[in-house]
Write an enzyme that holds these catalytic residues in place. Structure first.
Site, short mmCIF file in Angstrom:
data_model
loop_
_atom_site.label_atom_id
_atom_site.label_comp_id
_atom_site.label_asym_id
_atom_site.label_seq_id
_atom_site.Cartn_x
_atom_site.Cartn_y
_atom_site.Cartn_z
CE1 TYR A 98 -4.22 -1.42 0.31
CE2 TYR A 98 -2.97 -3.16 1.39
CZ TYR A 98 -4.14 -2.81 0.66
OH TYR A 98 -5.22 -3.61 0.49
CD GLU A 140 -6.15 -6.54 1.87
OE1 GLU A 140 -4.75 -6.30 2.16
OE2 GLU A 140 -6.63 -5.76 1.01
#
Length: 402
Positions: A98, A140
């Protein structure tokens, strides 16, 4: 969750950012994959990159998330991201990626919008990004934990026990873990990712539904050959599976994932609506219902080109016969009238009696799903009861959110 200051800036700049998102995401992917080509090896689908669907899906998800934050600044719309989180887990996305995405996405935004990206604008959209990333990272982490996996470590070798042609363009593979260990828990309707090394050495990953009952030690995936058409490249993984994989070979599979699955605790009616190869998760759900002796009312609706092109057709009929309160209706563009319970032409729900309070599962091409979802809504089916599965980038996310 979005600060008042950032909400004001995002609201003012959303039209300009949204209008430029296609160009922003095009530059983002182009620069990132040029600088970090390893991300194409086992993570990004280069077919989707070539066709532009990946960038359009990313643009749609950012716009949908930002809009949801503005509509309700005090709530982070985590539910909007369930589908993305499952897909990320199925390919092994990790938290550090990310940060990489942030770097290249915001550089592309600055390049495209130029002086309009002031420090205040950059800070506001930075807040949006990390709210979205934080929601995904949290979801996640939970999915990895529930599956007993370390983040990013999702792959396992499976052996092909049987290769079974279904139609000239569709083949099924029955598989089990090559290490002899137990199969991971899966829910009816979920999918697995398959990772294969291409001729040029790059690994590519694609998702395939579990097309059989996921309750035992064996699993089955059913794969349609994808030809090149309308400027889109041929399916690299699907064609390699068709051409090269035989009984006794090994496949690299992820843990099962997917936010569209049958609730085993439910007792209400189920409607399974599909077109083409979209029948695969429906057959998995139907097989699970039959295997568990479910007595729920089940309605199976499927559209295809012809009976010969309808993968798993005979199996679907056999499963329906095993369920005491199930029935099926098929539509074929060609050669359908001689088939029992079959109609000619596109799927038409006009005279179909939908069970009251049913949960509807929907899978097929996006135009088909948009049309059928609209008809279901018009027929009084609440949006919350319509669950859809998309393979490849989810270009429908803004529509579904609305």
């Amino acid at each position: 969750m979005l600060s008042a200051e950032s909400a004001s800036v995002v609201r003012a700049t959303l039209p300009a950012v949204a209008a430029a998102l296609d160009e922003i995401t095009t530059r983002f992917y182009g620069t990132m994959l040029h600088d970090r080509p390893e991300l194409l090896d086992g993570l990004f689908n280069r077919g989707n990159q070539a066709g532009g669907t990946q960038r359009r899906a990313l643009a749609g998800s950012i716009a949908a998330f930002a809009t949801a934050l503005l509509d309700d600044p005090d709530t982070r719309p985590d539910a909007l991201l369930d589908r993305i989180a499952h897909k990320h887990v199925s390919v092994g996305v990790t938290d550090d990626q990310y940060t990489i995405v942030h770097k290249y996405l915001f550089a592309a935004m600055a390049e495209v919008l130029g002086d309009a990206v002031t420090a205040e604008v950059a800070a506001a959209w930075d807040e949006v990004y990390w709210l979205m990333a934080g929601a995904l990272i949290g979801q996640e982490a939970r999915l990895y934990h529930e599956a007993g996996l370390r983040p990013g470590h999702v792959w396992r070798q499976w052996r092909v026990l049987e290769r079974r042609p279904e139609t000239p363009e569709v083949v099924s593979f029955v598989i089990r873990p090559a290490d002899g260990g137990p199969a991971p828990r899966a829910r009816a309707g979920q999918y697995v990712s398959v990772s294969m090394r291409m001729a040029d050495g790059v690994r590519q990953v694609r998702q395939y539904s579990l097309s059989g009952d996921p309750g035992g030690e064996l699993r089955r995936i059913t794969v349609k050959r994808v030809p090149a058409q309308d400027g889109a490249p041929a399916g690299e993984v699907s064609n390699l599976l068709h051409d090269d994989v035989c009984r006794g070979d090994e496949l690299t599979l992820s843990a099962p994932a997917g936010d569209v699955f049958l609730d085993d605790d439910g007792t209400g009616p189920v409607v399974l609506v599909s077109a083409g190869i979209g029948c695969t998760p429906m057959t998995g759900i139907l097989a699970h219902l039959a295997e568990t002796g479910a007595r729920r009312p089940v309605l199976v609706l499927h559209a295809d080109g012809s009976p010969a092109e309808h993968a798993l057709r005979a199996e679907t009929r056999a499963l329906v016969e095993r369920l005491p309160e199930a029935r099926a209706e098929f539509w074929y563009e060609r050669g359908g009238p001689q088939e029992p319970d079959a109609r000619t032409g596109p799927m038409d729900l006009t005279d179909i009696a939908l069970p009251e309070a049913a949960t509807v599962f929907l899978c097929g091409g996006l135009p088909f799903m948009r049309e059928i979802r609209g008809r279901l809504l018009a027929a009084g089916v609440p949006a919350r009861r319509i669950r859809y599965e998309v393979f490849g980038p989810d270009l429908w996310l803004p529509d579904a959110a609305a």
